[in-house]
Enzyme design. Structure first.
Site, PDB file in Angstrom:
ATOM      1  N   TYR A 185     -14.239  -3.963   9.544  1.00  0.00           N
ATOM      2  CA  TYR A 185     -12.903  -3.352   9.479  1.00  0.00           C
ATOM      3  C   TYR A 185     -12.203  -3.456  10.839  1.00  0.00           C
ATOM      4  O   TYR A 185     -11.035  -3.866  10.937  1.00  0.00           O
ATOM      5  CB  TYR A 185     -13.043  -1.886   9.056  1.00  0.00           C
ATOM      6  CG  TYR A 185     -11.771  -1.082   9.148  1.00  0.00           C
ATOM      7  CD1 TYR A 185     -10.772  -1.215   8.192  1.00  0.00           C
ATOM      8  CD2 TYR A 185     -11.557  -0.183  10.209  1.00  0.00           C
ATOM      9  CE1 TYR A 185      -9.603  -0.478   8.287  1.00  0.00           C
ATOM     10  CE2 TYR A 185     -10.394   0.555  10.301  1.00  0.00           C
ATOM     11  CZ  TYR A 185      -9.417   0.404   9.339  1.00  0.00           C
ATOM     12  OH  TYR A 185      -8.259   1.124   9.430  1.00  0.00           O
TER      13      TYR A 185
ATOM     14  N   VAL B  55      -2.187  -8.007  -2.185  1.00  0.00           N
ATOM     15  CA  VAL B  55      -1.701  -8.629  -0.945  1.00  0.00           C
ATOM     16  C   VAL B  55      -2.636  -9.698  -0.382  1.00  0.00           C
ATOM     17  O   VAL B  55      -2.268 -10.419   0.544  1.00  0.00           O
ATOM     18  CB  VAL B  55      -1.398  -7.577   0.158  1.00  0.00           C
ATOM     19  CG1 VAL B  55      -0.184  -6.745  -0.186  1.00  0.00           C
ATOM     20  CG2 VAL B  55      -2.613  -6.714   0.458  1.00  0.00           C
TER      21      VAL B  55
ATOM     22  N   ALA C  62     -12.695  -5.524  13.160  1.00  0.00           N
ATOM     23  CA  ALA C  62     -12.312  -6.921  13.447  1.00  0.00           C
ATOM     24  C   ALA C  62     -10.974  -7.253  12.793  1.00  0.00           C
ATOM     25  O   ALA C  62     -10.146  -7.956  13.374  1.00  0.00           O
ATOM     26  CB  ALA C  62     -13.405  -7.867  12.951  1.00  0.00           C
TER      27      ALA C  62
ATOM     28  N   GLY D 102       0.840  -1.209   0.000  1.00  0.00           N
ATOM     29  CA  GLY D 102       0.000   0.000   0.000  1.00  0.00           C
ATOM     30  C   GLY D 102       0.866   1.246   0.000  1.00  0.00           C
ATOM     31  O   GLY D 102       0.451   2.302   0.475  1.00  0.00           O
TER      32      GLY D 102
ATOM     33  N   ASN E  26       1.185  -2.649   5.336  1.00  0.00           N
ATOM     34  CA  ASN E  26       0.342  -1.464   5.565  1.00  0.00           C
ATOM     35  C   ASN E  26      -0.934  -1.450   4.723  1.00  0.00           C
ATOM     36  O   ASN E  26      -1.907  -0.812   5.091  1.00  0.00           O
ATOM     37  CB  ASN E  26       1.212  -0.219   5.262  1.00  0.00           C
ATOM     38  CG  ASN E  26       0.375   1.021   5.028  1.00  0.00           C
ATOM     39  OD1 ASN E  26      -0.033   1.693   5.965  1.00  0.00           O
ATOM     40  ND2 ASN E  26       0.091   1.335   3.769  1.00  0.00           N
TER      41      ASN E  26
ATOM     42  N   LYS F 296      -8.538  -5.128  12.124  1.00  0.00           N
ATOM     43  CA  LYS F 296      -7.448  -4.361  12.740  1.00  0.00           C
ATOM     44  C   LYS F 296      -7.094  -4.918  14.128  1.00  0.00           C
ATOM     45  O   LYS F 296      -5.924  -4.934  14.526  1.00  0.00           O
ATOM     46  CB  LYS F 296      -7.845  -2.876  12.813  1.00  0.00           C
ATOM     47  CG  LYS F 296      -7.978  -2.248  11.422  1.00  0.00           C
ATOM     48  CD  LYS F 296      -6.621  -2.034  10.788  1.00  0.00           C
ATOM     49  CE  LYS F 296      -6.521  -2.368   9.347  1.00  0.00           C
ATOM     50  NZ  LYS F 296      -5.204  -2.136   8.760  1.00  0.00           N
TER      51      LYS F 296
HETATM   52  P1  NAP Z   1      -5.357   4.661   1.178  1.00  0.00           P
HETATM   53  O1  NAP Z   1      -4.954   6.085   1.076  1.00  0.00           O
HETATM   54  O2  NAP Z   1      -6.678   4.246   0.622  1.00  0.00           O
HETATM   55  O3  NAP Z   1      -4.200   3.755   0.567  1.00  0.00           O
HETATM   56  C1  NAP Z   1      -4.332   2.355   0.585  1.00  0.00           C
HETATM   57  C2  NAP Z   1      -3.136   1.721  -0.084  1.00  0.00           C
HETATM   58  O4  NAP Z   1      -3.264   0.283  -0.014  1.00  0.00           O
HETATM   59  C3  NAP Z   1      -3.040   2.062  -1.556  1.00  0.00           C
HETATM   60  O5  NAP Z   1      -1.690   2.119  -1.922  1.00  0.00           O
HETATM   61  C4  NAP Z   1      -3.731   0.877  -2.226  1.00  0.00           C
HETATM   62  O6  NAP Z   1      -3.314   0.776  -3.575  1.00  0.00           O
HETATM   63  C5  NAP Z   1      -3.218  -0.247  -1.343  1.00  0.00           C
HETATM   64  N1  NAP Z   1      -4.052  -1.466  -1.351  1.00  0.00           N
HETATM   65  C6  NAP Z   1      -5.335  -1.609  -0.979  1.00  0.00           C
HETATM   66  N2  NAP Z   1      -5.736  -2.875  -1.140  1.00  0.00           N
HETATM   67  C7  NAP Z   1      -4.662  -3.559  -1.637  1.00  0.00           C
HETATM   68  C8  NAP Z   1      -4.450  -4.905  -2.029  1.00  0.00           C
HETATM   69  N3  NAP Z   1      -5.417  -5.842  -1.934  1.00  0.00           N
HETATM   70  N4  NAP Z   1      -3.224  -5.263  -2.471  1.00  0.00           N
HETATM   71  C9  NAP Z   1      -2.241  -4.343  -2.567  1.00  0.00           C
HETATM   72  N5  NAP Z   1      -2.391  -3.058  -2.219  1.00  0.00           N
HETATM   73  C10 NAP Z   1      -3.590  -2.670  -1.764  1.00  0.00           C
HETATM   74  O7  NAP Z   1      -5.422   4.201   2.701  1.00  0.00           O
HETATM   75  P2  NAP Z   1      -4.667   4.753   3.998  1.00  0.00           P
HETATM   76  O8  NAP Z   1      -5.599   5.675   4.677  1.00  0.00           O
HETATM   77  O9  NAP Z   1      -3.310   5.204   3.683  1.00  0.00           O
HETATM   78  O10 NAP Z   1      -4.607   3.405   4.867  1.00  0.00           O
HETATM   79  C11 NAP Z   1      -3.435   2.605   4.892  1.00  0.00           C
HETATM   80  C12 NAP Z   1      -3.490   1.677   6.097  1.00  0.00           C
HETATM   81  O11 NAP Z   1      -3.635   2.467   7.273  1.00  0.00           O
HETATM   82  C13 NAP Z   1      -4.676   0.713   6.081  1.00  0.00           C
HETATM   83  O12 NAP Z   1      -4.268  -0.530   6.583  1.00  0.00           O
HETATM   84  C14 NAP Z   1      -5.671   1.348   7.027  1.00  0.00           C
HETATM   85  O13 NAP Z   1      -6.497   0.400   7.642  1.00  0.00           O
HETATM   86  C15 NAP Z   1      -4.732   1.991   8.033  1.00  0.00           C
HETATM   87  N6  NAP Z   1      -5.325   3.107   8.769  1.00  0.00           N
HETATM   88  C16 NAP Z   1      -5.609   4.288   8.143  1.00  0.00           C
HETATM   89  C17 NAP Z   1      -6.121   5.331   8.892  1.00  0.00           C
HETATM   90  C18 NAP Z   1      -6.397   6.681   8.296  1.00  0.00           C
HETATM   91  O14 NAP Z   1      -6.857   7.559   9.024  1.00  0.00           O
HETATM   92  N7  NAP Z   1      -6.129   6.926   7.022  1.00  0.00           N
HETATM   93  C19 NAP Z   1      -6.387   5.174  10.253  1.00  0.00           C
HETATM   94  C20 NAP Z   1      -6.104   3.948  10.854  1.00  0.00           C
HETATM   95  C21 NAP Z   1      -5.545   2.929  10.093  1.00  0.00           C
HETATM   96  P3  NAP Z   1      -4.210   0.051  -4.700  1.00  0.00           P
HETATM   97  O15 NAP Z   1      -5.643   0.407  -4.414  1.00  0.00           O
HETATM   98  O16 NAP Z   1      -3.704   0.583  -6.003  1.00  0.00           O
HETATM   99  O17 NAP Z   1      -3.950  -1.397  -4.537  1.00  0.00           O
END
Ligand code: NAP
Length: 258
Positions: free
Chosen positions: A156, A64, A158, A13, A90, A160
């Site tokens: 979601y 992934v 669950a 990601g 990630n 995390k």
């Molecule tokens: P984001 O901006 O939507 O980015 C998600 C990334 O993951 C993208 O690079 C996406 O690229 C990739 N991805 C998604 N599904 C994938 C798959 N099956 N295989 C490979 N790559 C995949 O999300 P984010 O907010 O940065 O979140 C990243 C992580 O942080 C997640 O695990 C999320 O649960 C966690 N998180 C985020 C927040 C927040 O406030 N943003 C808070 C708590 C936790 P592609 O779609 O091109 O594959």
């Protein structure tokens, strides 16, 4: 925390959001970064930005949640950079749907994208860690699930919380390979994914955070960098909340009294 210099790091990601922040911060410290994602345009753009800033980065298209795809990612990284020293697992998705509307397929999809993927990526890296005699894994979990709840994110949450359950036993099983595994638990971090939830959501979240702002991707990346560094060599199976104090207030009144 300059010990990641010349280390080979996979950031799943890594093309957007928090992962992009992790990829950029590690590259600034001299690490060789493999950005893994499904979509090529964003992955290519992220790598170009890192390289333009003087860093070393490549990308590999990978899903992934798919074992074959994950194995190819690890093999490609090992061939390209000569090793896999650090895995930042990630990648994740956070579609919002209440339980009443959630289908069994929705459940399976998010388990695969967020939780099964954690297991697959860690498992695929073990031979690399064994070969090197050391390794580091940093998971991106969340406050949602392990600590807090929010309507529409039961599935979601669950995943995390599940990542942390996986991590505690993985820490024991990876220890013989001199490998640590830890997790960062972000609060609300400003990313493309979060921005898509709308301005109203973003404003109400910022108001509920004692530090009065959403987090930056670098806030999470710096915590990940610490877990990946030599300085954190004796820390394993642990988690750190990075949320601007969001999980501290006992009630809405507590925030109002600040
Ligand atoms: P984001 O901006 O939507 O980015 C998600 C990334 O993951 C993208 O690079 C996406 O690229 C990739 N991805 C998604 N599904 C994938 C798959 N099956 N295989 C490979 N790559 C995949 O999300 P984010 O907010 O940065 O979140 C990243 C992580 O942080 C997640 O695990 C999320 O649960 C966690 N998180 C985020 C927040 C927040 O406030 N943003 C808070 C708590 C936790 P592609 O779609 O091109 O594959």
């Amino acid at each position: 925390m300059s010990s990641v210099k010349n280390k080979a790091v996979i950031v799943t990601g890594g093309s957007k959001g928090i992962g992009k922040g992790i990829a950029s911060v590690f590259a600034k410290q001299g690490a060789k970064v493999m950005v893994a994602a499904r979509g090529e345009a964003a992955a290519k753009e992220t790598v170009e930005e890192i390289v333009q800033a003087g860093g070393i980065a490549e990308y590999f298209l990978c899903d992934v949640s798919n074992w074959d795809s994950v194995q190819k990612l690890i093999a490609h990284t090992s061939k390209t950079f000569g090793a896999v020293d650090i895995l930042c697992a990630n990648a994740g998705t956070f579609p919002q749907k209440k339980i009443v509307d959630l289908t069994p397929d929705d459940w399976d999809d998010i388990m695969a994208a967020n939780l099964k993927s954690t297991f697959l990526c860690v498992k695929a890296c073990i031979p690399e860690f064994e070969k090197a005699g050391k390794g580091r894994v940093v998971l991106t979990s969340s406050i949602t699930g392990p600590i807090t709840g929010y309507p529409g994110w039961a599935h979601y949450g669950a995943t995390k919380a599940g990542q942390l359950g996986f991590m505690r036993t993985a820490a024991m099983e990876l220890a013989p390979y001199n490998t640590t595994i830890n997790a960062v638990m972000p609060g609300n971090i400003y990313t493309e994914g979060l921005a898509s939830l709308g301005e109203e959501y973003l404003n109400s979240m910022a108001a509920a955070i004692p530090l009065k702002r959403l987090g930056a991707t670098e806030d999470i990346a710096n915590a990940a960098l610490f877990f990946a560094s030599d300085e954190a060599a004796y820390i394993t199976g642990q988690q750190i909340v990075v949320d601007g104090g969001q999980t501290l207030p006992e009630s809405m009144d507590a925030i109002a009294e600040m």
